[in-house]
Enzyme design. Sequence first.
Site, PDB file in Angstrom:
ATOM      1  CG  ASP A   1      -0.201  -5.160   2.124  1.00 48.85           C
ATOM      2  OD1 ASP A   1      -1.079  -4.466   2.685  1.00 48.85           O
ATOM      3  OD2 ASP A   1       1.015  -4.936   2.257  1.00 48.85           O
TER       4      ASP A   1
ATOM      5  CG  MET B   1      -1.926  -1.135   1.229  1.00 48.72           C
ATOM      6  SD  MET B   1      -2.996  -1.125   2.692  1.00 48.72           S
ATOM      7  CE  MET B   1      -3.964   0.371   2.413  1.00 48.72           C
TER       8      MET B   1
END
Length: 479
Positions: free
Chosen positions: A233, A77
């Site tokens: 994730d 991210m």
Amino acid sequence: MYIGLDLGTSGLKAILINEAQEIVAEANAPLTNERPHDGWSEQSPESWLAACDAVMGELGAKADLSGVAGIGLSGQMHGATLLDKDDKVLRPCILWNDTRSHKEAAALDADPRFRAVTGNIVFPGFTAPKLAWVKNNEPEIFDRVAKVLLPKDYLRLYLTGNYVGEMSDSAGTAWFDTGARDWSDELLAATDLSRDHMPELVEGSEASGQLRAELAGKWGVPASCVIAGGGGDNAASAIGVGVVKAGQAFVSLGTSGVLFAANDGYQPDAGTAVHTFCHSLPDTWHQMGVILAATDALNWYGRFVGKGAAELTGALGGLQAPSKTRFLPYLGGERTPLNDAAIRGSFVGLEHATDTAAGTRAVLEGVTFAIKDCAEALAATGTRIERLLAVGGGSNSDYWCEAIATALDCPVDLPVAGDFGGAFGAARLGQMAATGGGVELAASPKTEKTIDPNTDLTAAFSDGFARYKDAQRAIKGLT
């Protein structure tokens, strides 16, 4: 069949699953990142595309891809991938673990609109302060920025030709109205950007486009293959382990530690270091507490005593009451609930009787109490955790899992052996996008065993946590 692509910091992983969600084939391609200056962490976006070609080629060598109907994406991210009007990458991607924009993050966080709209503190790792840093330090690049994409969404551009993001990853930019699940024009304007600089948005389980014909022919995948929105994730990992409804949660004992809880509604507490983000499924959110050193702390201790993590934990026997020796696992700062990049760890209460086993227990207890810190921070927002699923390398230690169960007074389930991480969750999202399916495709894995709280040690762990908090307050006074 369905493919999940998980674009991590150290590599890109691909998983191919069938209709029954059984893993048919896997592939990995390594990635490297550069640290040209102290606090910097960058990666070449072009390397992601090469890695994608590599893993797709490897999957194609292991299995027939002509039946692939959907591909899902997961990824690291917060990274800032900057493109000009011709989709040329303007500079290396500034990654999630890059801290150069700490001054810009503090300035944005001082603007009350950011916490009010996003539901989160503005951390240096988030995307918005990275763009503020570029504007302040590389203005000639900032002036050429046409699109800002998160890492997996740049990979999506390669796959589909579309500028598309999704809710869970976008919520970590500090430009997102997390409750409304949309970009905030007000926050974008505060960093001299607009909605035109951002990708369109879909839910993680929705289709974001079709695979480009050129790639379909190259990889032997049908041109009708859809690319799902996917997820950040941790959100994708939650899809992989079936944490999708309120009351469900998982604890990840990897290099870092994550306590992740699903929510049916939006319930932020922007005054703490709890992350409140959208989930990868429509009308769901999640909260996360993050500690920066979990198994990393145990491996660090192991280097001092010359033993591996498995050897250290395997020698402990049954769970014992917390020792006099206390360990604060802040080896590189801490996220939840302290939000302190400068704090550092320590051993407290060392004595002649402190041997290797006592030190091991102290490290495990310190990480356990840091996770309890996260649980209490989540509970303060109304998030309930009824039981936990434990994943990651640290979950191989029954001692550690029993300590967590006892400290949090919550059963800990250990799944059967298998890969339930981000790539698997992304493949599930690819299946949802291709079939129109939903939460029913995100079942929890079968449980190999459940570790219940040790009620004989409940009071001892409560006392141990109080001593841990005392030590925490003392070290905070020194930083």
